[in-house]
Write an enzyme that holds these catalytic residues in place. Structure first.
Site, PDB file in Angstrom:
ATOM      1  N   ASN A   1      -4.054  12.712   1.316  1.00  0.00           N
ATOM      2  CA  ASN A   1      -5.185  13.295   0.719  1.00  0.00           C
ATOM      3  C   ASN A   1      -5.615  14.809   1.645  1.00  0.00           C
ATOM      4  O   ASN A   1      -6.063  15.603   0.892  1.00  0.00           O
ATOM      5  CB  ASN A   1      -6.515  12.417   0.999  1.00  0.00           C
ATOM      6  CG  ASN A   1      -6.589  11.452   0.094  1.00  0.00           C
ATOM      7  OD1 ASN A   1      -6.671  11.473  -1.240  1.00  0.00           O
ATOM      8  ND2 ASN A   1      -6.934   9.879   0.323  1.00  0.00           N
TER       9      ASN A   1
ATOM     10  N   ASP B   1       0.778  -1.325  -0.270  1.00  0.00           N
ATOM     11  CA  ASP B   1      -0.116  -0.324   0.069  1.00  0.00           C
ATOM     12  C   ASP B   1       0.653   1.132  -0.007  1.00  0.00           C
ATOM     13  O   ASP B   1       2.680   1.402  -0.338  1.00  0.00           O
ATOM     14  CB  ASP B   1      -1.089  -0.175   1.476  1.00  0.00           C
ATOM     15  CG  ASP B   1      -0.160   0.282   1.889  1.00  0.00           C
ATOM     16  OD1 ASP B   1       0.706   0.095   2.475  1.00  0.00           O
ATOM     17  OD2 ASP B   1      -1.153   0.083   3.215  1.00  0.00           O
TER      18      ASP B   1
ATOM     19  N   HIS C   1      -8.417  14.951  -2.492  1.00  0.00           N
ATOM     20  CA  HIS C   1      -8.775  13.891  -2.540  1.00  0.00           C
ATOM     21  C   HIS C   1      -8.633  13.560  -4.679  1.00  0.00           C
ATOM     22  O   HIS C   1      -7.629  12.853  -4.361  1.00  0.00           O
ATOM     23  CB  HIS C   1     -10.282  13.300  -2.751  1.00  0.00           C
ATOM     24  CG  HIS C   1     -10.418  13.554  -1.244  1.00  0.00           C
ATOM     25  ND1 HIS C   1     -10.616  11.465  -0.587  1.00  0.00           N
ATOM     26  CD2 HIS C   1     -10.752  13.899   0.016  1.00  0.00           C
ATOM     27  CE1 HIS C   1     -10.405  11.836   0.544  1.00  0.00           C
ATOM     28  NE2 HIS C   1     -10.919  13.105   1.076  1.00  0.00           N
TER      29      HIS C   1
ATOM     30  N   GLU D   1      -6.125   2.498  -0.331  1.00  0.00           N
ATOM     31  CA  GLU D   1      -5.206   2.812  -0.957  1.00  0.00           C
ATOM     32  C   GLU D   1      -4.027   1.739  -1.109  1.00  0.00           C
ATOM     33  O   GLU D   1      -2.534   1.343  -1.645  1.00  0.00           O
ATOM     34  CB  GLU D   1      -4.252   3.997  -0.007  1.00  0.00           C
ATOM     35  CG  GLU D   1      -3.687   3.251   1.302  1.00  0.00           C
ATOM     36  CD  GLU D   1      -4.595   3.493   1.789  1.00  0.00           C
ATOM     37  OE1 GLU D   1      -4.018   3.043   3.402  1.00  0.00           O
ATOM     38  OE2 GLU D   1      -5.682   3.392   1.107  1.00  0.00           O
TER      39      GLU D   1
ATOM     40  N   ASP E   1      -6.698  10.573  -5.564  1.00  0.00           N
ATOM     41  CA  ASP E   1      -6.878   9.536  -6.665  1.00  0.00           C
ATOM     42  C   ASP E   1      -5.771   9.387  -7.877  1.00  0.00           C
ATOM     43  O   ASP E   1      -5.240   8.871  -8.390  1.00  0.00           O
ATOM     44  CB  ASP E   1      -7.647  10.243  -7.302  1.00  0.00           C
ATOM     45  CG  ASP E   1      -8.867  10.291  -6.304  1.00  0.00           C
ATOM     46  OD1 ASP E   1      -9.136   9.109  -5.543  1.00  0.00           O
ATOM     47  OD2 ASP E   1     -10.295  10.344  -6.804  1.00  0.00           O
TER      48      ASP E   1
END
Length: 399
Positions: free
Chosen positions: A284, A276, A289, A319, A293
């Site tokens: 974030n 991850d 956000h 993630e 992304d």
């Protein structure tokens, strides 16, 4: 074209495309049946015309023989009266025999015309009267009553009957020719109508064939579009929308199949890695956000480029990602994971005015006899936890 497109469109209540194709086949069947009926009628009428032609020829032959026989009888009778030479009676008796045979054949010929049947009946009476008159004349001559016989001849006895016979024969022939012409004309008209029907059938059949082909093409296109839509739905159901990688459900299904193969073949190694993005929540919170992304999409892209062709990477959480390493032992999988870690961390992502560095922590485990899916994932997850607690941006192997 417009009609075919309309037919190809799907109706809420029924599939008009199928109905159109069925209608085309049904209409073609009706046209073919009509063509068969028309051809049968034409052939039947042509056959009747041919048989009527033969009958007409037979009638004309017999009437001509009757005419010749009647004249032969008259010539024979007149010659005998004038010369008293019995040799003149030979053509008379030949005419009698020939006339009787021809009259019998003429009477036996079938006829559906009542007037013609009436004429033949009249002909029989006139011939009988004529033959009776001829016999009386010959009898008078043989009995030495030549003057009386000549007197009757001068009065026209026999000649009147012969004239009626010839007129009746002419009427029979004229009627037969008229009936033949009428029958032939009817057969010709039916033949022309059948020929036109065949042309029309060919044109309509060609049109139906074209429409059917067009409708079939549009049906095929509609079915292909439906199949594409189904595949797209299946892909959407099994693919992560953000990264384009297999989603958790699709990845777990693939991992289950890989575990089954590894369990059935001890010589086939299998490894699993879970990784991850480090400090993703801070990314974030700091950059927003959309930036997060973008980082996730970049991690997915770099992971796909860093792995082998046979490896499968999927997004199994926010993630969190996982990789299946088929035919790879723990050592090989760890080497590929190190390349993966370096590929992810080698450069930051630029999002707007922000430069976002990021790294990933990786835990890798190999399949051991007795492992099930949950156990293997738990071991890889435990290795990931060790990488996190050990300082992040590193690869740890499961014990």
């Amino acid at each position: 074209m417009w009609l075919a497109k309309q037919v190809a469109r799907r109706s809420r209540r029924s599939d008009w495309r199928s109905y159109f194709l069925i209608a085309c086949v049904a209409l073609m069947a009706v046209l073919l049946a009509g063509a068969s009926v028309s051809a049968m009628r034409s052939a039947k009428e042509r056959d009747l015309a041919e048989r009527w032609q033969i009958r007409t020829l037979e009638v004309l032959i017999e009437t001509d023989r009757l005419r010749s026989a009647s004249l032969a009888k008259l010539r024979g009778e007149r010659g005998f009266l004038i010369t008293d030479d019995r040799r003149f009676l030979e053509p008379y008796y030949q005419g009698m025999e020939q006339g009787a045979e021809s009259l019998a054949r003429l009477s036996a010929l079938p006829s559906q015309n009542s007037q013609q049947q009436q004429r033949i009946a009249t002909l029989k009476r006139d011939l009988a009267e004529f033959d009776a008159t001829m016999e009386e004349m010959i009898a008078l001559q043989r009995g030495g009553r030549k003057d009386e016989a000549i007197a009757r001849t001068r009065r026209g006895d026999g000649k009147t009957s012969l004239d009626r016979i010839l007129l009746t024969l002419d009427a029979i022939e004229h009627s037969e020719r008229g009936l033949l012409a009428e029958r032939s004309l009817k057969a010709k008209r039916l033949a022309v109508a059948n020929e036109r029907y065949q042309y029309a059938l060919t044109a309509i059949g060609f049109l139906l064939l074209v429409l059917t082909i067009l409708a079939t093409i549009y049906v095929r296109q509609a079915l292909d579009a439906e199949a594409d839509a189904r595949r797209e739905l299946q892909r959407s159901a099994s693919t992560d929308a953000l990264t384009g990688l297999p989603n958790r459900r699709s990845f777990i299904d693939a991992l289950g199949r890989s575990l089954d193969r590894a369990a059935s073949d001890p010589a086939r190694p299998l490894s699993l890695a879970i990784f991850d993005i480090d400090h993703f929540k801070q990314i974030n919170d700091r950059f927003g956000h959309p930036a997060g992304d973008e980082v996730i999409r970049e991690v997915a892209r770099r992971a796909s480029e860093s792995l082998r062709k046979r490896d499968l990477v999927g997004r199994i959480g926010g993630e969190e990602f996982a990789v299946i390493f088929p035919q790879a032992d723990l050592e090989t999988a760890a080497m590929v994971c190190e390349r993966l870690r370096l590929g992810i961390a080698h450069s930051p992502v630029v999002h707007g005015d922000a430069i976002i560095p990021f790294t990933a922590s990786v835990g890798v485990a190999d399949f051991q006899p007795g492992d099930d899916l949950d156990h293997l994932m738990a071991r890889a997850d435990a290795a990931l936890y060790e990488a996190k607690t050990g300082g992040r941006n590193q690869v740890r192997r499961a014990a």
